[in-house]
Design a protein around this motif. Sequence first.
Motif, PDB file in Angstrom:
ATOM      1  N   ILE A   1      -7.046  -6.338   5.884  1.00 22.54           N
ATOM      2  CA  ILE A   1      -5.990  -5.377   5.529  1.00 22.54           C
ATOM      3  C   ILE A   1      -5.418  -4.732   6.779  1.00 22.54           C
ATOM      4  N   ARG A   2      -6.277  -4.364   7.721  1.00 22.53           N
ATOM      5  CA  ARG A   2      -5.783  -3.762   8.962  1.00 22.53           C
ATOM      6  C   ARG A   2      -4.951  -4.761   9.750  1.00 22.53           C
ATOM      7  N   LEU A   3      -5.358  -6.015   9.774  1.00 24.16           N
ATOM      8  CA  LEU A   3      -4.579  -7.035  10.469  1.00 24.16           C
ATOM      9  C   LEU A   3      -3.213  -7.208   9.815  1.00 24.16           C
ATOM     10  N   GLN A   4      -3.161  -7.252   8.497  1.00 23.76           N
ATOM     11  CA  GLN A   4      -1.882  -7.388   7.790  1.00 23.76           C
ATOM     12  C   GLN A   4      -0.989  -6.172   8.043  1.00 23.76           C
ATOM     13  N   LEU A   5      -1.576  -5.012   8.123  1.00 21.86           N
ATOM     14  CA  LEU A   5      -0.839  -3.792   8.429  1.00 21.86           C
ATOM     15  C   LEU A   5      -0.180  -3.902   9.801  1.00 21.86           C
ATOM     16  N   VAL A   6      -0.937  -4.343  10.784  1.00 15.60           N
ATOM     17  CA  VAL A   6      -0.422  -4.505  12.149  1.00 15.60           C
ATOM     18  C   VAL A   6       0.653  -5.589  12.198  1.00 15.60           C
TER      19      VAL A   6
ATOM     20  N   GLU B   1       8.554   0.574  13.238  1.00 10.82           N
ATOM     21  CA  GLU B   1       7.925   1.781  12.700  1.00 10.82           C
ATOM     22  C   GLU B   1       8.119   1.866  11.185  1.00 10.82           C
ATOM     23  N   GLN B   2       7.031   2.223  10.499  1.00 14.79           N
ATOM     24  CA  GLN B   2       7.060   2.315   9.042  1.00 14.79           C
ATOM     25  C   GLN B   2       6.257   3.519   8.578  1.00 14.79           C
ATOM     26  N   PRO B   3       6.672   4.144   7.471  1.00 14.81           N
ATOM     27  CA  PRO B   3       5.871   5.252   6.926  1.00 14.81           C
ATOM     28  C   PRO B   3       4.622   4.719   6.239  1.00 14.81           C
ATOM     29  N   CYS B   4       3.585   5.521   6.194  1.00 12.44           N
ATOM     30  CA  CYS B   4       2.321   5.119   5.557  1.00 12.44           C
ATOM     31  C   CYS B   4       2.525   4.660   4.121  1.00 12.44           C
ATOM     32  N   GLY B   5       3.390   5.344   3.395  1.00 17.97           N
ATOM     33  CA  GLY B   5       3.601   5.036   1.994  1.00 17.97           C
ATOM     34  C   GLY B   5       4.331   3.734   1.734  1.00 17.97           C
ATOM     35  N   HIS B   6       4.805   3.083   2.780  1.00 21.37           N
ATOM     36  CA  HIS B   6       5.563   1.840   2.640  1.00 21.37           C
ATOM     37  C   HIS B   6       4.684   0.656   2.226  1.00 21.37           C
ATOM     38  N   PHE B   7       3.426   0.708   2.563  1.00 24.51           N
ATOM     39  CA  PHE B   7       2.541  -0.433   2.366  1.00 24.51           C
ATOM     40  C   PHE B   7       1.990  -0.457   0.943  1.00 24.51           C
ATOM     41  N   ASP B   8       1.874  -1.659   0.412  1.00 28.11           N
ATOM     42  CA  ASP B   8       1.399  -1.829  -0.961  1.00 28.11           C
ATOM     43  C   ASP B   8       0.178  -2.758  -0.960  1.00 28.11           C
ATOM     44  N   PHE B   9      -0.925  -2.237  -0.459  1.00 33.77           N
ATOM     45  CA  PHE B   9      -2.158  -3.001  -0.425  1.00 33.77           C
ATOM     46  C   PHE B   9      -3.017  -2.585  -1.626  1.00 33.77           C
ATOM     47  N   PRO B  10      -3.869  -3.490  -2.111  1.00 27.90           N
ATOM     48  CA  PRO B  10      -4.678  -3.187  -3.298  1.00 27.90           C
ATOM     49  C   PRO B  10      -5.901  -2.319  -2.989  1.00 27.90           C
ATOM     50  N   VAL B  11      -5.645  -1.165  -2.377  1.00 29.46           N
ATOM     51  CA  VAL B  11      -6.727  -0.228  -2.060  1.00 29.46           C
ATOM     52  C   VAL B  11      -6.274   1.183  -2.425  1.00 29.46           C
ATOM     53  N   VAL B  12      -7.225   2.071  -2.640  1.00 26.36           N
ATOM     54  CA  VAL B  12      -6.896   3.462  -2.935  1.00 26.36           C
ATOM     55  C   VAL B  12      -6.419   4.163  -1.664  1.00 26.36           C
ATOM     56  N   LYS B  13      -5.758   5.294  -1.844  1.00 20.82           N
ATOM     57  CA  LYS B  13      -5.164   6.011  -0.716  1.00 20.82           C
ATOM     58  C   LYS B  13      -6.193   6.384   0.356  1.00 20.82           C
ATOM     59  N   SER B  14      -7.384   6.789  -0.067  1.00 18.91           N
ATOM     60  CA  SER B  14      -8.407   7.184   0.915  1.00 18.91           C
ATOM     61  C   SER B  14      -8.845   5.998   1.775  1.00 18.91           C
ATOM     62  N   THR B  15      -8.900   4.816   1.185  1.00 20.29           N
ATOM     63  CA  THR B  15      -9.265   3.623   1.947  1.00 20.29           C
ATOM     64  C   THR B  15      -8.156   3.264   2.935  1.00 20.29           C
ATOM     65  N   MET B  16      -6.917   3.401   2.496  1.00 20.93           N
ATOM     66  CA  MET B  16      -5.789   3.131   3.398  1.00 20.93           C
ATOM     67  C   MET B  16      -5.795   4.125   4.561  1.00 20.93           C
ATOM     68  N   THR B  17      -6.099   5.371   4.264  1.00 21.92           N
ATOM     69  CA  THR B  17      -6.204   6.386   5.317  1.00 21.92           C
ATOM     70  C   THR B  17      -7.284   6.005   6.316  1.00 21.92           C
ATOM     71  N   HIS B  18      -8.402   5.513   5.825  1.00 20.27           N
ATOM     72  CA  HIS B  18      -9.495   5.062   6.706  1.00 20.27           C
ATOM     73  C   HIS B  18      -9.024   3.921   7.609  1.00 20.27           C
ATOM     74  N   HIS B  19      -8.318   2.941   7.046  1.00 21.63           N
ATOM     75  CA  HIS B  19      -7.826   1.808   7.840  1.00 21.63           C
ATOM     76  C   HIS B  19      -6.864   2.278   8.928  1.00 21.63           C
ATOM     77  N   ILE B  20      -5.974   3.175   8.582  1.00 22.21           N
ATOM     78  CA  ILE B  20      -5.002   3.681   9.562  1.00 22.21           C
ATOM     79  C   ILE B  20      -5.718   4.479  10.651  1.00 22.21           C
ATOM     80  N   ARG B  21      -6.682   5.296  10.269  1.00 24.08           N
ATOM     81  CA  ARG B  21      -7.446   6.072  11.254  1.00 24.08           C
ATOM     82  C   ARG B  21      -8.205   5.152  12.204  1.00 24.08           C
TER      83      ARG B  21
END
Length: 101
Positions: free
Chosen positions: A25-30, A38-58
């Motif tokens: 997921i992090r690789l696909q994000l990159v 540049e893209q906003p965090c909310g732009h991505f539609d990965f099959p994970v909950v918001k807290s998991t996406m926050t973890h990946h971005i962090r």
Amino acid sequence: MKILFHPNREDIELTSVLYALSDPIRLQLVLSINKNGEQPCGHFDFPVVKSTMTHHIRTLREAGVLHVRKQGTQHFLTLRADDLRMRFPGLLETILHAGEL
């Protein structure tokens, strides 16, 4: 307002970058940010909950792969391509090419 940690270019470590990019997921994000800029965090539609996406971005931010810019309530993600190219010549291109296969 909470200040987000971004390592200085000289403090970016190879092991941290490789670990951060080892998750699909992090690789696909990159790959998406590299392709579209540049893209906003909310732009991505990965099959994970918001807290998991926050973890990946962090994880990507703290490894020095992404820069996160706050604007109001939005967080915008940018690839730190120049820093990664200066620190580890050829690495980013190799990873991006392999990730697109």
